[in-house]
Design a protein around this motif. Sequence first.
Motif, mmCIF file in Angstrom:
data_model
loop_
_atom_site.group_PDB
_atom_site.id
_atom_site.type_symbol
_atom_site.label_atom_id
_atom_site.label_comp_id
_atom_site.label_asym_id
_atom_site.label_seq_id
_atom_site.Cartn_x
_atom_site.Cartn_y
_atom_site.Cartn_z
ATOM 1 N N ASN A 169 2.962 -9.984 -6.651
ATOM 2 C CA ASN A 169 2.896 -9.378 -5.134
ATOM 3 C C ASN A 169 3.159 -10.169 -3.580
ATOM 4 O OD1 ASN A 169 0.915 -8.079 -2.895
ATOM 5 N ND2 ASN A 169 2.582 -6.342 -3.311
ATOM 6 N N LEU A 213 1.160 -12.176 -2.771
ATOM 7 C CA LEU A 213 -0.076 -12.478 -1.795
ATOM 8 C C LEU A 213 -0.449 -14.136 -1.909
ATOM 9 C CD1 LEU A 213 -2.376 -9.364 -1.753
ATOM 10 C CD2 LEU A 213 -1.112 -10.122 -0.241
ATOM 11 N N ARG A 217 6.917 -7.154 -1.190
ATOM 12 C CA ARG A 217 5.663 -6.362 -1.166
ATOM 13 C C ARG A 217 6.552 -4.748 -1.445
ATOM 14 N NH1 ARG A 217 3.481 -10.356 2.197
ATOM 15 N NH2 ARG A 217 2.630 -11.731 0.890
ATOM 16 N N PHE A 263 -5.919 -2.737 -5.588
ATOM 17 C CA PHE A 263 -6.924 -3.694 -6.023
ATOM 18 C C PHE A 263 -8.619 -3.120 -6.407
ATOM 19 C CE2 PHE A 263 -4.905 -4.914 -2.154
ATOM 20 C CZ PHE A 263 -4.225 -6.168 -2.631
ATOM 21 N N ASN A 268 -10.272 -1.732 -0.823
ATOM 22 C CA ASN A 268 -9.366 -2.059 0.698
ATOM 23 C C ASN A 268 -8.732 -1.046 0.862
ATOM 24 O OD1 ASN A 268 -10.448 -4.412 -0.998
ATOM 25 N ND2 ASN A 268 -8.702 -5.354 -0.713
ATOM 26 N N PHE A 310 -7.957 1.191 4.381
ATOM 27 C CA PHE A 310 -8.593 0.568 5.818
ATOM 28 C C PHE A 310 -10.255 1.577 6.770
ATOM 29 C CE2 PHE A 310 -4.279 -0.158 5.614
ATOM 30 C CZ PHE A 310 -4.439 -1.154 5.173
ATOM 31 N N HIS A 348 -11.692 1.702 9.095
ATOM 32 C CA HIS A 348 -11.299 2.412 10.650
ATOM 33 C C HIS A 348 -10.278 3.841 10.526
ATOM 34 C CE1 HIS A 348 -8.082 -0.618 10.573
ATOM 35 N NE2 HIS A 348 -7.103 0.104 11.989
ATOM 36 N N SER A 351 -9.280 -9.302 2.311
ATOM 37 C CA SER A 351 -8.912 -8.550 1.901
ATOM 38 C C SER A 351 -8.568 -7.535 2.568
ATOM 39 C CB SER A 351 -10.455 -8.130 1.063
ATOM 40 O OG SER A 351 -10.858 -7.457 1.111
ATOM 41 N N GLN A 352 -8.875 -7.314 3.686
ATOM 42 C CA GLN A 352 -8.501 -6.060 4.455
ATOM 43 C C GLN A 352 -6.849 -6.557 4.978
ATOM 44 O OE1 GLN A 352 -9.364 -3.284 6.187
ATOM 45 N NE2 GLN A 352 -10.260 -3.403 4.300
ATOM 46 N N ALA A 388 -5.148 -8.913 3.236
ATOM 47 C CA ALA A 388 -3.987 -9.157 1.888
ATOM 48 C C ALA A 388 -3.343 -7.147 2.084
ATOM 49 C CB ALA A 388 -4.702 -9.422 0.521
ATOM 50 N N ALA A 389 -4.744 -5.843 1.675
ATOM 51 C CA ALA A 389 -4.384 -5.349 2.227
ATOM 52 C C ALA A 389 -2.646 -4.073 2.632
ATOM 53 C CB ALA A 389 -5.057 -4.004 1.670
ATOM 54 N N GLY A 390 -3.141 -5.062 3.809
ATOM 55 C CA GLY A 390 -1.836 -4.654 4.788
ATOM 56 C C GLY A 390 -0.896 -5.209 4.288
ATOM 57 N N LEU A 391 -0.833 -6.831 3.988
ATOM 58 C CA LEU A 391 0.462 -7.645 3.510
ATOM 59 C C LEU A 391 0.856 -6.880 2.042
ATOM 60 C CD1 LEU A 391 -0.921 -11.029 4.322
ATOM 61 C CD2 LEU A 391 0.471 -9.428 5.644
ATOM 62 N N SER A 392 -0.131 -6.140 1.489
ATOM 63 C CA SER A 392 0.494 -6.089 0.482
ATOM 64 C C SER A 392 1.551 -4.738 0.263
ATOM 65 C CB SER A 392 -0.509 -6.031 -0.582
ATOM 66 O OG SER A 392 -1.075 -4.614 -0.587
ATOM 67 N N ILE A 418 -4.620 -3.329 11.408
ATOM 68 C CA ILE A 418 -5.479 -3.504 10.726
ATOM 69 C C ILE A 418 -6.569 -4.287 11.626
ATOM 70 C CG2 ILE A 418 -6.051 -3.802 8.370
ATOM 71 C CD1 ILE A 418 -3.482 -3.327 7.678
#
Lengths: 247, 286
Positions: free
Chosen positions: A54, A56, A82, A89, A93, A95, A97, B185-186, B188-192, B204
């Motif tokens: 991916n 990362l 991506r 995950f 993970n 968000f 908010h 990890s936040q 990473a989640a956004g980038l992924s 984020i």
Amino acid sequence: MPEAEPKLRLQNVVKKFGDHTVLRGIDLVVGEGEMVCLIGASGSGKSTLLRCLNGLEPVDDGEIFLDKLDIAEPGLDLGPVRQRIGIVFQSFNLFPHMNALENVLLAPRRVLGKTRDQMMGDAEALFTRFGLAAHIHKYPDQLSGGQQQRVAIIRALAMKPEVMLFDEVTSALDPELVGEVLDVLRALQAEGMTMILATHEMRFARDVADRICFMDGGVILEEGPPDIIFSAPQEERTKAFLKSILV
Amino acid sequence: MVAGCDQRSSRQIVAIPLNRREAYEARQKKRALIIATISTVLVVAMIMILVPMAPGWEQVKKSFFSSEIFVLSFPKMAKAFLLNIAIFAWSAPLVAIVGLLLALARSVRSPALFPLRIFGAAYVDIFRGLPVVLVIYLIGFGIPGLGLPRPYNSPYIWGTVALVLTYSAYVAEILRSGIESVHASQRAAGLSLGMSERAVMWDIVLPQAIRRVVPANMNMLIAMQKDVALLSFIGPVEILRQAGIFKSLYANFTPYVVAAAIFLVVTIPATRYADYLMNRQRDARS
């Protein structure tokens, strides 16, 4: 071309963290619509491999072809890659908010430039399909682990990826919640999604996977159809690993 | 034996019997309350008896706690305090904006923006390392000294600038700690999902970071609200300077006590609120 081009093709993929080499030359071919399960002990490199796919984690050496594009090329703009390869995950993970719907809509709006209205139909259909229609406006901390993980899957699917990666997506769940997430994976497989899973759910892997890859010490030590890997493994390490978990 | 019997019978009489732990805690609470009451009464009594026994008390009472001068000076003092509020009101948003820009400057990863990081770090080091009053003097007297034309040599402008420069350095550090507290990890989640670094930061990381540092920034705002009084050194007739004027006029210190009282009316509720936010955040985490 006599044979169809594979969806993903990995050649000698190497990944180091400092002096520590985590992936020592991974070769793997994944066909369109195939479900590949990576098994192996913790630290064998399963998660790292998925994170490299991916983008990362940058790869140190080797090639990763997505169709004909080498996505391991240093300096490549990873954004579009991506979009085509989604990842889910272990720890969800989400968000925290944003509510479930906003979690799902964020990337399509920011990356694909879609409006809320354009996405609403797709998003609602996904929520309904995976049994979350009633939870669309809830925040992550109001959802169970299984529900959060399904939202995370929907969030990745909303980008309409061609390949989905699942990094031990049931490992953080209470046992009674594992089934609802595995059902989602089965549904995705049924509709022909190309998927790679790192998993400890051996029974699920055996039932559903097209192919099992046993990873050990940063390489794929043995691969093959589930029947063969689980009932007649060739390598000593594979035998030892399966024995240790299937007791 | 008898005591045990008593306890049992009393337990039967009470409508909702306390369990052992509740009974213990009720006893402890009662005991703590009695001790606190006695010690408070003792301390207050001692102050009331001992302080007037000091040789200069009569004099101090006259020059600091004159009710007559309190009443005389109060209206103008309250009006001068409005200027403090006004200066605070236009400084606070500027502090928020500059602080945010600095925090972002210090958080950029791109090598092309490295000079921005250096600038951010140097800025924060300098303005956190200087006493506020010194910055106010240097900027408040120094810049108008360049011979700027009329509206641009105002101490209001340069006093505000000094406050904003200093406090934005503190706020930037608080925000940066908030940004760094958002788990990797936040990101990473956004980038992924294919999002850009900028979108990940904006949509984020920052919203979560800002929420986490609200209480700490509340405390900064309260501190700045008080430090507005330091501008009295360079000219504006805000509450502290007004108190000084009255002190000279009446030859009496009571106006300073008036100023203190007016400050407390504002700062005590504000600090209580900040504490409340902080406690709520701590409870939410545990």
